[in-house]
Design a protein around this motif. Structure first.
Motif, PDB file in Angstrom:
ATOM      1  N   TRP A   3      42.793 -42.449 -42.150  1.00  0.00           N
ATOM      2  CA  TRP A   3      43.030 -43.889 -42.166  1.00  0.00           C
ATOM      3  C   TRP A   3      44.262 -44.285 -42.953  1.00  0.00           C
ATOM      4  N   PRO A   4      44.502 -43.752 -44.160  1.00  0.00           N
ATOM      5  CA  PRO A   4      45.714 -44.160 -44.892  1.00  0.00           C
ATOM      6  C   PRO A   4      46.993 -43.830 -44.121  1.00  0.00           C
ATOM      7  N   MET A   5      47.039 -42.646 -43.526  1.00  0.00           N
ATOM      8  CA  MET A   5      48.225 -42.263 -42.766  1.00  0.00           C
ATOM      9  C   MET A   5      48.380 -43.140 -41.522  1.00  0.00           C
ATOM     10  N   LEU A   6      47.280 -43.470 -40.881  1.00  0.00           N
ATOM     11  CA  LEU A   6      47.322 -44.330 -39.709  1.00  0.00           C
ATOM     12  C   LEU A   6      47.840 -45.722 -40.069  1.00  0.00           C
ATOM     13  N   LEU A   7      47.398 -46.258 -41.195  1.00  0.00           N
ATOM     14  CA  LEU A   7      47.879 -47.571 -41.636  1.00  0.00           C
ATOM     15  C   LEU A   7      49.371 -47.541 -41.983  1.00  0.00           C
ATOM     16  N   ILE A   8      49.809 -46.482 -42.629  1.00  0.00           N
ATOM     17  CA  ILE A   8      51.234 -46.345 -42.953  1.00  0.00           C
ATOM     18  C   ILE A   8      52.065 -46.249 -41.682  1.00  0.00           C
ATOM     19  N   MET A   9      51.598 -45.468 -40.731  1.00  0.00           N
ATOM     20  CA  MET A   9      52.340 -45.325 -39.472  1.00  0.00           C
ATOM     21  C   MET A   9      52.355 -46.630 -38.686  1.00  0.00           C
ATOM     22  N   ALA A  10      51.262 -47.384 -38.710  1.00  0.00           N
ATOM     23  CA  ALA A  10      51.226 -48.662 -38.003  1.00  0.00           C
ATOM     24  C   ALA A  10      52.210 -49.650 -38.627  1.00  0.00           C
ATOM     25  N   ALA A  11      52.269 -49.677 -39.953  1.00  0.00           N
ATOM     26  CA  ALA A  11      53.213 -50.576 -40.619  1.00  0.00           C
ATOM     27  C   ALA A  11      54.654 -50.121 -40.399  1.00  0.00           C
ATOM     28  N   ALA A  12      54.880 -48.813 -40.371  1.00  0.00           N
ATOM     29  CA  ALA A  12      56.239 -48.288 -40.188  1.00  0.00           C
ATOM     30  C   ALA A  12      56.739 -48.473 -38.769  1.00  0.00           C
ATOM     31  N   SER A  13      55.856 -48.680 -37.821  1.00  0.00           N
ATOM     32  CA  SER A  13      56.294 -48.836 -36.431  1.00  0.00           C
ATOM     33  C   SER A  13      56.718 -50.269 -36.114  1.00  0.00           C
ATOM     34  N   THR A  14      56.599 -51.174 -37.067  1.00  0.00           N
ATOM     35  CA  THR A  14      57.043 -52.547 -36.871  1.00  0.00           C
ATOM     36  C   THR A  14      58.455 -52.709 -37.432  1.00  0.00           C
ATOM     37  N   SER A  15      58.948 -53.919 -37.414  1.00  0.00           N
ATOM     38  CA  SER A  15      60.283 -54.174 -37.956  1.00  0.00           C
ATOM     39  C   SER A  15      60.246 -54.489 -39.449  1.00  0.00           C
ATOM     40  N   LEU A  16      59.088 -54.430 -40.069  1.00  0.00           N
ATOM     41  CA  LEU A  16      58.973 -54.738 -41.497  1.00  0.00           C
ATOM     42  C   LEU A  16      59.798 -53.816 -42.394  1.00  0.00           C
ATOM     43  N   PRO A  17      59.797 -52.495 -42.190  1.00  0.00           N
ATOM     44  CA  PRO A  17      60.621 -51.644 -43.059  1.00  0.00           C
ATOM     45  C   PRO A  17      62.112 -51.948 -42.946  1.00  0.00           C
ATOM     46  N   LYS A  18      62.571 -52.247 -41.746  1.00  0.00           N
ATOM     47  CA  LYS A  18      63.995 -52.557 -41.573  1.00  0.00           C
ATOM     48  C   LYS A  18      64.354 -53.847 -42.301  1.00  0.00           C
ATOM     49  N   ARG A  19      63.513 -54.868 -42.129  1.00  0.00           N
ATOM     50  CA  ARG A  19      63.785 -56.134 -42.816  1.00  0.00           C
ATOM     51  C   ARG A  19      63.689 -55.965 -44.327  1.00  0.00           C
ATOM     52  N   GLY A  20      62.741 -55.172 -44.784  1.00  0.00           N
ATOM     53  CA  GLY A  20      62.616 -54.917 -46.222  1.00  0.00           C
ATOM     54  C   GLY A  20      63.832 -54.203 -46.785  1.00  0.00           C
ATOM     55  N   ALA A  21      64.342 -53.239 -46.041  1.00  0.00           N
ATOM     56  CA  ALA A  21      65.540 -52.525 -46.487  1.00  0.00           C
ATOM     57  C   ALA A  21      66.755 -53.451 -46.504  1.00  0.00           C
ATOM     58  N   GLU A  22      66.872 -54.326 -45.507  1.00  0.00           N
ATOM     59  CA  GLU A  22      67.994 -55.265 -45.480  1.00  0.00           C
ATOM     60  C   GLU A  22      67.932 -56.231 -46.654  1.00  0.00           C
ATOM     61  N   VAL A  23      66.734 -56.699 -46.994  1.00  0.00           N
ATOM     62  CA  VAL A  23      66.580 -57.598 -48.140  1.00  0.00           C
ATOM     63  C   VAL A  23      66.922 -56.875 -49.430  1.00  0.00           C
ATOM     64  N   LEU A  24      66.469 -55.638 -49.568  1.00  0.00           N
ATOM     65  CA  LEU A  24      66.754 -54.859 -50.775  1.00  0.00           C
ATOM     66  C   LEU A  24      68.246 -54.603 -50.930  1.00  0.00           C
ATOM     67  N   ILE A  25      68.909 -54.240 -49.854  1.00  0.00           N
ATOM     68  CA  ILE A  25      70.351 -53.978 -49.915  1.00  0.00           C
ATOM     69  C   ILE A  25      71.111 -55.266 -50.224  1.00  0.00           C
ATOM     70  N   ALA A  26      70.666 -56.386 -49.656  1.00  0.00           N
ATOM     71  CA  ALA A  26      71.319 -57.666 -49.936  1.00  0.00           C
ATOM     72  C   ALA A  26      71.116 -58.076 -51.394  1.00  0.00           C
ATOM     73  N   ARG A  27      69.929 -57.820 -51.941  1.00  0.00           N
ATOM     74  CA  ARG A  27      69.676 -58.160 -53.341  1.00  0.00           C
ATOM     75  C   ARG A  27      70.490 -57.312 -54.293  1.00  0.00           C
ATOM     76  N   LEU A  28      70.647 -56.048 -53.949  1.00  0.00           N
ATOM     77  CA  LEU A  28      71.423 -55.152 -54.812  1.00  0.00           C
ATOM     78  C   LEU A  28      72.922 -55.364 -54.645  1.00  0.00           C
TER      79      LEU A  28
END
Length: 67
Positions: A3-28
């Protein structure tokens, strides 16, 4: 147990990681060069983890017993 791996993979298959990385790079306030380096290192780390999971799960001594 998966279940933990399945939840991580489900979240990683959306655009959330990309948007999170863009926000982090913009903040830095990183330039294009360091941002590209961070993206490359992250992609390489994901590749290494994927290979490690594949190698770790492929050994089955009973498979070779028949040969």
């Amino acid at each position: 147990s998966y279940w933990p791996m399945l939840l991580i993979m489900a979240a990683a298959s959306t655009s959330l990681p990309k948007r999170g990385a863009e926000v982090l790079i913009a903040r830095l306030k990183l330039g294009e060069g360091p941002a590209l380096l961070i993206r490359t290192v992250f992609a390489f780390a994901v590749l290494l983890l994927s290979v490690a999971f594949l190698v770790g799960d492929t050994y089955n001594p009973f498979l070779y017993f028949r040969f």
